[in-house]
Scaffold this active site. Structure first.
Site, PDB file in Angstrom:
ATOM      1  N   ASN A  23     -38.447 -14.615 -23.241  1.00 53.68           N
ATOM      2  CA  ASN A  23     -36.868 -15.625 -23.594  1.00 53.68           C
ATOM      3  C   ASN A  23     -37.130 -16.980 -24.053  1.00 53.68           C
ATOM      4  OD1 ASN A  23     -34.182 -14.446 -23.018  1.00 53.68           O
ATOM      5  ND2 ASN A  23     -35.811 -13.387 -20.952  1.00 53.68           N
ATOM      6  N   HIS A 118     -30.423 -13.964 -16.406  1.00 53.45           N
ATOM      7  CA  HIS A 118     -30.679 -13.427 -14.831  1.00 53.45           C
ATOM      8  C   HIS A 118     -30.695 -11.871 -15.965  1.00 53.45           C
ATOM      9  CE1 HIS A 118     -31.610 -11.493 -11.234  1.00 53.45           C
ATOM     10  NE2 HIS A 118     -30.051 -10.989 -11.507  1.00 53.45           N
TER      11      HIS A 118
HETATM   12  C1  GAR Z   1     -36.072 -11.604 -18.227  1.00 55.92           C
HETATM   13  O1  GAR Z   1     -35.575 -10.132 -17.892  1.00 55.92           O
HETATM   14  C2  GAR Z   1     -35.636 -12.572 -17.186  1.00 55.92           C
HETATM   15  O2  GAR Z   1     -34.020 -12.290 -17.286  1.00 55.92           O
HETATM   16  C3  GAR Z   1     -36.220 -11.667 -16.074  1.00 55.92           C
HETATM   17  O3  GAR Z   1     -37.130 -12.506 -15.934  1.00 55.92           O
HETATM   18  C4  GAR Z   1     -37.137 -11.603 -17.593  1.00 55.92           C
HETATM   19  C5  GAR Z   1     -38.676 -12.678 -17.455  1.00 55.92           C
HETATM   20  O4  GAR Z   1     -38.455 -12.279 -18.848  1.00 55.92           O
HETATM   21  N1  GAR Z   1     -35.120 -13.086 -14.781  1.00 55.92           N
HETATM   22  C6  GAR Z   1     -35.549 -12.690 -13.258  1.00 55.92           C
HETATM   23  O5  GAR Z   1     -35.083 -11.336 -13.433  1.00 55.92           O
HETATM   24  C7  GAR Z   1     -34.833 -13.557 -12.716  1.00 55.92           C
HETATM   25  N2  GAR Z   1     -34.167 -13.334 -11.240  1.00 55.92           N
HETATM   26  P1  GAR Z   1     -39.776 -12.776 -19.991  1.00 55.92           P
HETATM   27  O6  GAR Z   1     -40.848 -13.968 -19.590  1.00 55.92           O
HETATM   28  O7  GAR Z   1     -39.705 -12.642 -21.187  1.00 55.92           O
HETATM   29  O8  GAR Z   1     -38.678 -13.921 -20.747  1.00 55.92           O
END
Ligand code: GAR
Length: 213
Positions: A23, A118
């Site tokens: 992200n 989220h």
């Molecule tokens: C993402 O899916 C984000 O929405 C989630 O962790 C992942 C991180 O992916 N966050 C949560 O669950 C927060 N409660 P990334 O490191 O590839 O961005």
């Protein structure tokens, strides 16, 4: 309500990320190719071997490993994170898969200026212990017909701040947590960039940042 961020000429983004950082990368890419009028200035991770810190290095952005291992006292960790954000003139803090609670010093100094993504339609499937793949497992176990992603302001409690934007997608009959995670992540990347664009343009107003005494 103040329509914020109009008081700064360059909007400096500070990231907090624990894992892969996809992200965060989507937002950095959007800043670099001109879709977002903002500058990624610092990346902080509680995980020394995170993809997020590797991405910081590749992108030439300052990266710091700040964790309980290095700062066992929670107050000192909160303070060092705050000082790092301030030293890099951060205006908006972006949580991108950050699996730690934000300390009170950072929360107060960046009141209504910390946002998170989220991987569910909050308030469903949020709260302590609900993160990453666990969310998608819970969505499937509950037999949900749709899921999605939520961008929200960060408050004292996990996943409870004001919702800024949501996007929905259908759960398919043969979905597994992995297939669902892939589709939701793609939605997240677009939703996060789009929501930031709207915040920067003033289309989405953030509440006043005044610290309440
Ligand atoms: C993402 O899916 C984000 O929405 C989630 O962790 C992942 C991180 O992916 N966050 C949560 O669950 C927060 N409660 P990334 O490191 O590839 O961005």
């Amino acid at each position: 309500m103040s329509y914020l961020l109009t008081d700064v000429t360059t909007l400096n983004l500070g990231f907090l990320a624990s894992g892969r950082g996809s992200n965060m990368q989507a937002i950095i890419d959007a800043c670099r190719d001109g879709r977002l009028n903002a500058k990624p200035t610092v990346i902080i991770s509680n995980n020394a071997s995170s993809g997020a810190l590797e991405r910081a290095q590749s992108a030439g952005i300052a990266g710091y490993h700040l964790s309980r291992k290095k700062h066992p006292d929670p107050c000192s960790l909160d303070l060092v994170i705050l000082q790092t954000l301030q030293r890099h003139d951060v205006n908006l803090v972006i949580l991108a898969g950050y699996m730690q609670k934000i300390g009170p010093k950072v929360l107060n100094s960046f009141k209504n200026r910390i946002i998170n993504i989220h991987p569910s339609l909050l308030p469903k499937f949020g709260g302590r212990g609900m993160y990453g793949m666990k969310v998608h497992e819970a969505v499937l176990a509950a037999g949900e017909k749709e899921t999605g992603a939520t961008v929200h302001l960060v408050s004292e409690e996990y996943d409870e701040g004001v919702i800024l934007a949501q996007r929905t997608l259908p759960v398919e009959q043969n979905d597994t947590p992995v297939t669902l995670a892939v589709r939701v992540l793609e939605v997240e990347h677009n939703l996060y960039v789009e929501t930031l664009r709207k915040i920067i343009s003033g289309e989405i107003g953030l509440p006043d940042k005044a610290i309440q005494l």
